[in-house]
Design a protein around this motif. Structure first.
Motif, PDB file in Angstrom:
ATOM      1  N   LYS A   1       0.199   0.921   4.894  1.00  0.00           N
ATOM      2  CA  LYS A   1       1.323  -0.016   4.907  1.00  0.00           C
ATOM      3  C   LYS A   1       2.243   0.179   6.104  1.00  0.00           C
ATOM      4  CE  LYS A   1       1.629  -1.150  -0.036  1.00  0.00           C
ATOM      5  NZ  LYS A   1       2.488  -1.031  -1.255  1.00  0.00           N
ATOM      6  N   PRO A   2       2.679   1.414   6.388  1.00  0.00           N
ATOM      7  CA  PRO A   2       3.570   1.596   7.540  1.00  0.00           C
ATOM      8  C   PRO A   2       2.973   1.121   8.855  1.00  0.00           C
ATOM      9  CG  PRO A   2       3.560   3.562   6.168  1.00  0.00           C
ATOM     10  CD  PRO A   2       2.478   2.674   5.649  1.00  0.00           C
ATOM     11  N   LEU A   3       1.649   1.200   8.987  1.00  0.00           N
ATOM     12  CA  LEU A   3       0.998   0.809  10.232  1.00  0.00           C
ATOM     13  C   LEU A   3       0.463  -0.618  10.199  1.00  0.00           C
ATOM     14  CD1 LEU A   3      -0.956   4.078  11.127  1.00  0.00           C
ATOM     15  CD2 LEU A   3       1.339   3.372  11.795  1.00  0.00           C
ATOM     16  N   ALA A   4       0.769  -1.359   9.123  1.00  0.00           N
ATOM     17  CA  ALA A   4       0.300  -2.744   8.972  1.00  0.00           C
ATOM     18  C   ALA A   4      -1.219  -2.831   9.080  1.00  0.00           C
ATOM     19  CB  ALA A   4       0.973  -3.656  10.007  1.00  0.00           C
ATOM     20  N   MET A   5      -1.894  -1.842   8.484  1.00  0.00           N
ATOM     21  CA  MET A   5      -3.358  -1.873   8.425  1.00  0.00           C
ATOM     22  C   MET A   5      -3.756  -2.715   7.209  1.00  0.00           C
ATOM     23  SD  MET A   5      -3.969   2.172   9.346  1.00  0.00           S
ATOM     24  CE  MET A   5      -5.765   2.138   9.280  1.00  0.00           C
TER      25      MET A   5
END
Length: 401
Positions: A245-249
């Motif tokens: 989520k933090p890396l927008a994966m």
């Protein structure tokens, strides 16, 4: 009154000193003091690396693109690739290809958004989650595994040994394979089942703990359980909250076997025969992460950012832990490496599971990323290392078969 207050302050400082001394002398595991340092619901999270420079010129991109295309056509002739392939520098994509079918029955094409099982490249992501927890002092790198998994039967194995494949444990695929008194292959094996079997079925070590390197999937199945124990979340949820989520994966996830096993892209033999699900397909940590080249590029850039880990911990990631015998091949903490005598280092991780093959190559000195994923078995996935000489002084020849 002033005297009393000063006395209380001195007593308080003395107490802190004593507690600190006791902690050092008794080597209390980090888990015993972590609750005082971090809120129970806090998790370390990856942060994206943005606005990377220098920006590549059009001439540079076109030049490299032409060279990579020559390799691509030699490595995957006549549109034989079945997966995704990406090369980037400074986080900027130079070359990208997606070909073939995610599902041959449905004729569903592979696109940049198609998640593919990344097999043992999953270990790099699992190791990253563990290292972030070490960095946040939620896990001690040299803590015994028994600190976290009480029933773990091998008393000398540490977290570092799991990460570097020096535990001496046997592969779960071997000790559950034939003996029905150990495991009935009609039942799907879980990570917890592996731990319980080792604890109750007298599963001996392959070699004495800490004596040599032996690549073993069991190590990373246990690391996934440790992540669950420390975060109090499922492994899939923890990975999502800390990394995806933090890396927008957005196209990356840990397989929820019971829910999604029939929804994900299947794997195939080289002749396009579909490979079915077996009793080992529920295990995660060592495998079972699905992703795309673009998502893995986001991960790679974050992993190579200045705020990934504290410098001293980061150094330990790239130390070789498998040098019992002279040679160039080595293994760090969740990453393979080749260390040449001239001081040049090549870092990578390959993967294979059923028909899935994968290759992740971060050329750290050149700020370049090479990623290849396929769901139809081919060794061509691993040949992408031959692109490295286009960016730096690596002794691989692009024209080699």
């Amino acid at each position: 009154m002033k005297y009393i207050k000063r006395t209380n302050i001195l007593q308080f400082l003395l107490l802190l000193f004593v507690l600190s001394s006791c902690t050092k002398e008794k080597n209390i595991p980090i888990t015993a003091i972590k609750d005082a340092e971090l809120p129970k619901d806090s998790l370390p999270k990856m942060r994206p690396l943005t606005n990377e420079t220098p920006k590549l010129t059009a001439d540079y991109i076109n030049s490299k693109k032409a060279e990579i295309d020559v390799f691509y056509r030699r490595n995957w002739p006549s549109n034989s690739m079945n997966g995704g392939f990406l090369v980037a520098k400074n986080g900027q994509i130079i070359y990208e290809k997606y070909e073939g079918y995610a599902n041959f029955r449905d004729k569903t094409y592979i696109t940049s958004n198609t998640p593919i099982h990344i097999a043992s490249v999953s270990k790099v992501l699992t190791a990253t989650a563990v290292l972030k927890l070490v960095n946040a002092k939620r896990i001690g790198l040299d803590d015994l595994v028994t600190v976290y998994l009480k029933e773990f039967p091998y008393p000398k194995v540490t977290v570092r040994m799991l990460l570097s494949h020096r535990s001496g444990m046997r592969s779960y695929a071997y000790f559950t394979d034939r003996d029905k008194s150990v495991w009935d292959r009609h039942n799907t094996l879980t990570n917890q089942d592996i731990l319980t079997i080792m604890a109750t079925k007298n599963i001996g070590l392959e070699q004495r703990t800490g004596t040599r390197f032996a690549y073993c999937n069991t190590n990373y199945a246990m690391l996934a359980l440790i992540v669950e124990k420390v975060t109090k979340m499922s492994f899939g949820k923890a990975m999502s909250e800390m990394i995806f989520k933090p890396l927008a994966m957005t196209n990356t996830f840990v397989l929820d076997f019971d829910k999604d096993k029939k929804k994900v892209a299947p794997s195939y033999k080289g002749n396009r025969v579909e490979i079915g699900i077996d009793y080992l397909d529920k295990i995660y940590g060592d495998k079972n992460i699905y992703s795309t080249p673009r998502d893995l590029l986001k991960f790679d850039r974050a992993r190579n950012s200045p705020n990934f880990l504290e410098p001293e911990l980061l150094k330990q990631v790239y130390v070789g832990y498998s040098n019992e015998h002279p040679g160039t091949k080595n293994y760090g903490l969740g990453i393979r490496m080749v260390n040449w005598p001239n001081g040049k280092n090549f870092y990578f991780h390959n993967g294979w599971w059923h028909g899935f093959t994968s290759s992740y190559i971060p050329l750290k000195d050149e700020n370049t990323t090479i990623i290849a994923l396929s769901n139809k078995f081919t060794k061509s996935t691993y040949a992408v290392r031959k692109i490295a000489p286009l960016f730096g002084d690596y002794p691989f020849k692009v024209e080699d078969e």
